[in-house]
Design a protein around this motif. Structure first.
Motif, PDB file in Angstrom:
ATOM      1  N   CYS A   1       0.147   1.906  -9.913  1.00 30.40           N
ATOM      2  CA  CYS A   1      -0.652   1.838  -8.678  1.00 30.40           C
ATOM      3  C   CYS A   1      -1.730   0.762  -8.801  1.00 30.40           C
ATOM      4  O   CYS A   1      -1.976   0.006  -7.853  1.00 30.40           O
TER       5      CYS A   1
ATOM      6  N   MET B   1      -6.412   4.050   0.813  1.00 32.26           N
ATOM      7  CA  MET B   1      -5.087   3.803   1.385  1.00 32.26           C
ATOM      8  C   MET B   1      -5.064   3.823   2.912  1.00 32.26           C
ATOM      9  O   MET B   1      -4.529   2.895   3.530  1.00 32.26           O
TER      10      MET B   1
ATOM     11  N   LEU C   1      -9.198   0.967  -4.155  1.00 29.60           N
ATOM     12  CA  LEU C   1      -7.932   1.456  -4.698  1.00 29.60           C
ATOM     13  C   LEU C   1      -7.776   1.034  -6.158  1.00 29.60           C
ATOM     14  O   LEU C   1      -7.308   1.813  -6.999  1.00 29.60           O
TER      15      LEU C   1
ATOM     16  N   ASN D   1       2.368   6.765   5.703  1.00 33.25           N
ATOM     17  CA  ASN D   1       1.712   6.729   4.395  1.00 33.25           C
ATOM     18  C   ASN D   1       1.628   8.120   3.771  1.00 33.25           C
ATOM     19  O   ASN D   1       1.839   8.290   2.567  1.00 33.25           O
TER      20      ASN D   1
ATOM     21  N   THR E   1       0.827  -1.206   0.000  1.00 35.92           N
ATOM     22  CA  THR E   1       0.000   0.000   0.000  1.00 35.92           C
ATOM     23  C   THR E   1       0.856   1.247   0.000  1.00 35.92           C
ATOM     24  O   THR E   1       0.569   2.221  -0.719  1.00 35.92           O
TER      25      THR E   1
ATOM     26  N   SER F   1       1.124   4.090  -2.815  1.00 34.43           N
ATOM     27  CA  SER F   1       0.831   5.482  -2.471  1.00 34.43           C
ATOM     28  C   SER F   1       1.779   6.453  -3.150  1.00 34.43           C
ATOM     29  O   SER F   1       1.399   7.582  -3.471  1.00 34.43           O
TER      30      SER F   1
END
Length: 655
Positions: free
Chosen positions: A448, A377, A335, A397, A265, A269
């Motif tokens: 992503c 996220m 996502l 993050n 993740t 990001s």
């Protein structure tokens, strides 16, 4: 937070905190061309007004987020707001360019408001409201960035350029009052000693990394200062990582960060942050570039900023849908959908961007994809880390996302400077440059999307909502602390001690990693019956049923059964007292050696699973024997009869 405060008011106040935080990055952008004349500085110097904010945002966010987990989330929100307000006032007073740099640096601490605010929402809201609230809070970065451009134009045109900083100070002060009235301190925290050394090393490494990324195109990528800074960043990180792995309560829990859901993740990001920032950069530039260049639409700063408003409004509108999707399908799918939407939209913009309307529609669709991705996220992160570490995990993050935006800014600037055309004696970005930037956005969003497929389904958020619906209860979370002890005073658990909490239905509610002293903290959803489980290498797992009725309690567990490799060494059926026994890996690396007691017995603490060789040597007879063993997760008994070996040789002299 007063329990009577409605959920919508809590969400509103915290979302406004996030929006005001995001505004600090974009309010000054329209004025950058004017700052050299306004402040009597060079154009290169004026860029420090942006760089200073980016650096302190990157450095300050993980530090403030970690402190929020330890010392209180609302408290650190107030600290961050206080720094932002002070910085705004310093900039508004315009004592000197140096004080302006200091003020802009202080404003950067406001970036932590989003990460900490999301953690408060998780702690305070009913599970059914968390998804929508987190989606809105996450989207405030994009919303604030979109609204900052037109707002800066209006404020500076009507009230003068100092008003953009007074606006930040007044808005921050109003939010401080709102937080004190509406938001109470979260009960979920883990007191301890702050990792000052880790914070300093990480801060230095980030500055050495982000400074050349931000200024490399100006200084020159081959210049010694850029190369030295990048090398220093690598060296500092190489020192920081082992320090964090050894410390009791690290600044960043690298073991948790290395877990697959968190690691993937965070990597995703970086590319999501790139895709978001590309949208803002390319949209504003193509709208403002003169028509004479053959590419742009010739809008003024305010009009170009207003063209970004639909994107911001769409992010607000999509938040309830994002929340429903998060609760129904989890963060992984959201996502995937968000990043895929960004990727396909960028590809479409390469071929359909021949009008202002087409540009605005494309920007809005990317904004919707950004809102979905950014909502997913923190949900993915919070479902995979201990509840007592949600703020610091979200802070990390946010940091990696800011690295993505910095990379996007650098790459876009390089592309725009490389592919240019001449018009009216001036140089402008060409059509090829804009297409290259759009393909960059598509590539970042596509990467992503690919990474999102590697993320396991986030179970905790879904389980919390299902449990809340089944029980019809409000959140009554409490932090329970405890300590793991060992049955033997000289025993020690090797490696990590993990503690998990299950409910009566067998669902994992929280988990924690004990520190070097065996202390841990877990969060329980309220009074009830729970099972606490502890596990460590070299010891049989410990489990206890825990009846929690509320209040401050400590739950202790003891590792009472040490896992061992043991046995008896004999010679012709008699104990071989004093015999030497060595344990080594099958590849030859020695694990340890010991002497048998008077009864011929030996014992080793159980090593990791694998193939090993046990060798016994009797110095009295000069005989030795070796045996291959396959060790698993349970204690093993291996007896060795030396007499079954080859005939005795001359004993070696004892030393």
């Amino acid at each position: 937070m007063p329990r009577s405060a409605p959920a919508w008011l809590k969400i509103l106040v915290l979302s406004l905190c996030g929006m005001v935080s995001a505004l600090q990055f974009t309010l000054v952008i329209p004025l950058l061309p004017a700052f050299p004349e306004l402040l009597d500085i060079s154009a290169s110097d004026s860029s420090w007004l942006v760089t200073a904010t980016l650096l302190t945002a990157a450095v300050g966010t993980p530090i403030i987020a970690r402190m929020a987990d330890m010392y209180g989330k609302r408290r650190m929100l107030l600290v961050a707001l206080g720094a932002m307000i002070l910085g705004s006032v310093i900039c508004a007073l315009e004592v000197s360019f140096l004080t302006m740099i200091v003020g802009r640096a202080l404003q950067g601490f406001g970036a932590s408001l989003i990460a900490v605010g999301i953690s408060i929402l998780r702690d305070e809201l009913p599970p059914k409201r968390i998804g929508t609230a987190v989606a809105l809070m996450s989207a405030t970065m994009g919303i604030g960035s979109a609204l900052g451009l037109p707002l800066a134009g209006v404020l500076s045109d009507v009230f003068g350029w100092h008003s953009i900083f007074w606006f930040g100070a007044v808005a921050g002060a109003a939010l401080v009052v709102s937080l004190l009235v509406v938001v109470d301190e979260s009960p979920v925290r883990t007191p301890g000693r702050f990792d000052v050394g880790g914070a300093l090393l990480l801060s230095a490494a980030l500055v050495c990394l982000l400074l050349p990324i931000s200024k490399g195109s100006v200084w020159g990528w081959g210049e010694p200062v850029v190369l030295v800074l990048l090398a220093s960043s690598v060296a500092l990180l190489a020192v920081w990582i082992p320090v964090e792995l050894r410390i009791n309560q690290p600044m960043v829990d690298l073991r948790t960060s290395a877990r697959r859901p968190v690691l993937v993740t965070n990597i995703a990001s970086i590319f999501a942050g790139m895709a978001m920032f590309v949208n803002m950069l390319v949209t504003v530039q193509v709208l403002q570039q003169p028509v004479e260049s053959g590419v742009g639409f010739g809008l003024d700063v305010t009009s170009a900023g207003l063209a970004m408003v639909p994107s911001g409004l769409a992010m607000v509108a999509i938040s309830p849908i994002s929340g429903w999707l998060l609760g129904r399908f989890g963060g992984r799918l959201v996502l995937l959908v968000g990043s895929a939407l960004m990727a396909f939209t960028y590809i479409g913009r390469v071929f359909y961007a021949d009008s202002v309307a087409a540009v605005v529609i494309g920007s809005t669709l990317v904004g919707i994809g950004t809102a979905l991705a950014f909502a997913a996220m923190p949900t993915l992160i919070m479902s995979s880390v201990p509840i007592t570490e949600t703020a610091s995990a979200n802070g990390l993050n946010s940091l990696v996302r800011s690295i993505g935006t910095s990379l996007a800014s650098t790459v876009v600037a390089a592309i725009m400077a490389t592919y240019t055309i001449e018009a009216g004696g001036m140089s402008f970005a060409s059509q090829q440059a804009f297409h290259a930037v759009l393909w960059l956005g598509a590539l970042a969003a596509g990467i992503c999307t690919g990474l999102a497929t590697l993320i396991p389904r986030d179970r905790r958020t879904h389980q919390e909502q299902e449990l809340a619906r089944a029980q019809g209860r409000e959140k009554q979370e409490a932090v329970v602390r405890g300590r793991i002890t060992l049955a033997r005073a000289d025993g020690s658990a090797r490696g990590t001690i993990l503690v998990s909490v299950l409910d009566a239905h067998g669902e994992q509610l929280d988990w924690s990693r004990a520190d070097n002293d065996g202390r841990y903290s877990v969060v329980l959803p309220g009074p009830g019956t729970y099972v606490v489980i502890a596990n460590a290498v070299g010891w049989a797992p410990a489990a206890e049923v825990f009846e929690f009725s509320g209040g401050e309690v400590e739950q202790h567990l003891t590792f009472s059964e040490e896992l061992t490799v043991s046995g008896t060494v004999t010679r012709k059926g008699m104990p071989a007292a004093g015999a030497l026994v060595a344990l080594s890996e099958a590849v030859g690396k020695q694990v340890g050696a010991t002497r048998c007691d008077g009864e011929g017995r030996y014992v080793f603490q159980l090593p990791p699973t694998g193939r090993y060789v046990l060798t016994a040597y009797d110095p009295h007879t000069g005989q030795a024997r070796a045996r291959k063993v396959l060790l698993t997760l349970d204690s093993e008994v291996v007896d060795i009869d030396i007499a079954a070996a080859s005939p005795a040789r001359q004993p070696l002299p004892e030393r």
